[in-house]
Design an enzyme around this catalytic site. Structure first.
Site, PDB file in Angstrom:
ATOM      1  N   ASP A   9       0.877  -1.158   0.000  1.00 15.95           N
ATOM      2  CA  ASP A   9       0.000   0.000   0.000  1.00 15.95           C
ATOM      3  C   ASP A   9       0.930   1.228   0.000  1.00 15.95           C
ATOM      4  OD1 ASP A   9      -2.445   1.540   0.588  1.00 15.95           O
ATOM      5  OD2 ASP A   9      -1.492   1.849   2.532  1.00 15.95           O
ATOM      6  N   ASP A  11       0.012   5.072   0.726  1.00  8.53           N
ATOM      7  CA  ASP A  11      -0.227   6.046   1.793  1.00  8.53           C
ATOM      8  C   ASP A  11      -0.321   5.343   3.146  1.00  8.53           C
ATOM      9  OD1 ASP A  11      -0.994   8.239   3.290  1.00  8.53           O
ATOM     10  OD2 ASP A  11      -3.081   8.118   2.678  1.00  8.53           O
ATOM     11  N   GLY A  46      -7.069   4.529   3.148  1.00  6.87           N
ATOM     12  CA  GLY A  46      -7.230   3.384   2.262  1.00  6.87           C
ATOM     13  C   GLY A  46      -8.548   3.384   1.506  1.00  6.87           C
ATOM     14  N   ARG A  49     -11.595   7.909  -3.212  1.00  8.23           N
ATOM     15  CA  ARG A  49     -11.961   9.333  -3.119  1.00  8.23           C
ATOM     16  C   ARG A  49     -13.455   9.568  -2.950  1.00  8.23           C
ATOM     17  NH1 ARG A  49      -9.726  12.583  -7.995  1.00  8.23           N
ATOM     18  NH2 ARG A  49      -7.892  11.375  -7.401  1.00  8.23           N
ATOM     19  N   SER A 117      -5.103   5.169  -4.428  1.00  5.75           N
ATOM     20  CA  SER A 117      -4.946   6.551  -4.890  1.00  5.75           C
ATOM     21  C   SER A 117      -4.753   6.680  -6.400  1.00  5.75           C
ATOM     22  CB  SER A 117      -3.752   7.198  -4.198  1.00  5.75           C
ATOM     23  OG  SER A 117      -3.559   8.495  -4.692  1.00  5.75           O
ATOM     24  N   ASN A 119      -3.438   9.305  -7.420  1.00  4.59           N
ATOM     25  CA  ASN A 119      -2.247  10.167  -7.455  1.00  4.59           C
ATOM     26  C   ASN A 119      -0.974   9.397  -7.109  1.00  4.59           C
ATOM     27  OD1 ASN A 119      -3.592  12.814  -7.923  1.00  4.59           O
ATOM     28  ND2 ASN A 119      -4.607  12.295  -5.997  1.00  4.59           N
ATOM     29  N   ASP A 171      -1.729  -0.449   5.978  1.00  5.48           N
ATOM     30  CA  ASP A 171      -1.918   0.317   7.227  1.00  5.48           C
ATOM     31  C   ASP A 171      -3.398   0.527   7.525  1.00  5.48           C
ATOM     32  OD1 ASP A 171      -2.380   2.228   5.114  1.00  5.48           O
ATOM     33  OD2 ASP A 171      -2.331   3.759   6.674  1.00  5.48           O
TER      34      ASP A 171
END
Ligand code: B16
Ligand code: MG
Length: 211
Positions: A9, A11, A46, A49, A117, A119, A171
């Site tokens: 993962d 972020d 996680g 959006r 994400s 991004n 996470d």
């Protein structure tokens, strides 16, 4: 290690962007007159959006928002978020994470990203990891975000490996659920350790070297 690849993962595992998500969502929440704090922001970890916007709007009491307007608001937040990501640099990648990744690669493991994400590639570039991973599965190649396993299934497909040969590092609870749903073992780090769902619980990123 019994695995052929590790799917990370992004972020909360490789680096931390929650503070930027928080600041960007806060601008939107204030505009909509919705209460938003760091605790609610933690629930967005996680989560994709549009699902994140749904969580923020749980406290919205204004006139109902059309899907079109919700999409426009999520894009507005994303523009603010992308501006904030420009503040990220190689300083946002710790020596522990980079050294561990290098050692895992030296052991012959394939390394991939499995992130919700859209991004992800921008973030990897900012922290100096552009082109580092063997494969990237992110918010751009999935239709269902975590806890749906799609992002990890796509990662193992890109790696041409079976799920059983991949270990996921996460996470977030939604990420652990996604890994387990497609038959992948998972290692929890950070708050995810408290979920008691993972195959392994990591006290520190470098613990991956002793699995
Ligand atoms: P974006 P991960 C997740 O990244 C973030 O944890 C989550 O807070 C965010 O809403 C989601 O990506 C979507 O991000 O708006 O940039 O597409 O933990 O799956 O790497
Ligand atoms: Mg995460």
């Amino acid at each position: 290690m019994k695995y052929k690849a590790i799917i990370f993962d992004l972020d909360g595992v490789i680096c931390h962007t929650d503070k930027f998500h928080y600041l960007a969502w806060k601008v939107l929440a204030d505009k909509l007159g919705v209460y938003f704090d760091e605790e609610i922001n933690n629930r967005l970890r996680g989560v994709g959006r549009m699902d994140s916007l749904g969580i923020i709007l749980e406290r919205y009491e204004g006139t109902p928002l059309s899907e079109e307007l919700k999409l426009a608001y999520s894009e507005e937040k994303n523009e603010i978020y992308k501006e904030l990501l420009k503040n990220m640099s190689t300083d946002d990648l710790t020596k522990e994470v980079k050294d561990t990744l290098d050692k895992l690669r030296a052991e012959g493991l394939k390394l991939a990203i499995g992130s919700s994400s859209k991004n992800a590639k921008i973030i990897l570039k900012q922290i100096g990891l552009e082109g580092y991973f063997d494969e990237i599965s992110d918010g751009n190649n999935i239709t269902n975000s975590k806890p749906d396993p799609e992002v990890f299934v796509k990662a193992s497909d890109l790696l041409s490996l079976q799920p059983i040969d991949c270990l996921v590092v996460e996470d977030a609870k939604a990420g652990l659920e996604a890994a387990l749903a497609c038959g992948m073992d998972c290692a929890a780090i950070g708050d995810a350790v408290n979920c008691n769902l993972a195959t392994y619980n990591l006290q520190s990123f470098s613990n991956l070297l002793s699995l």
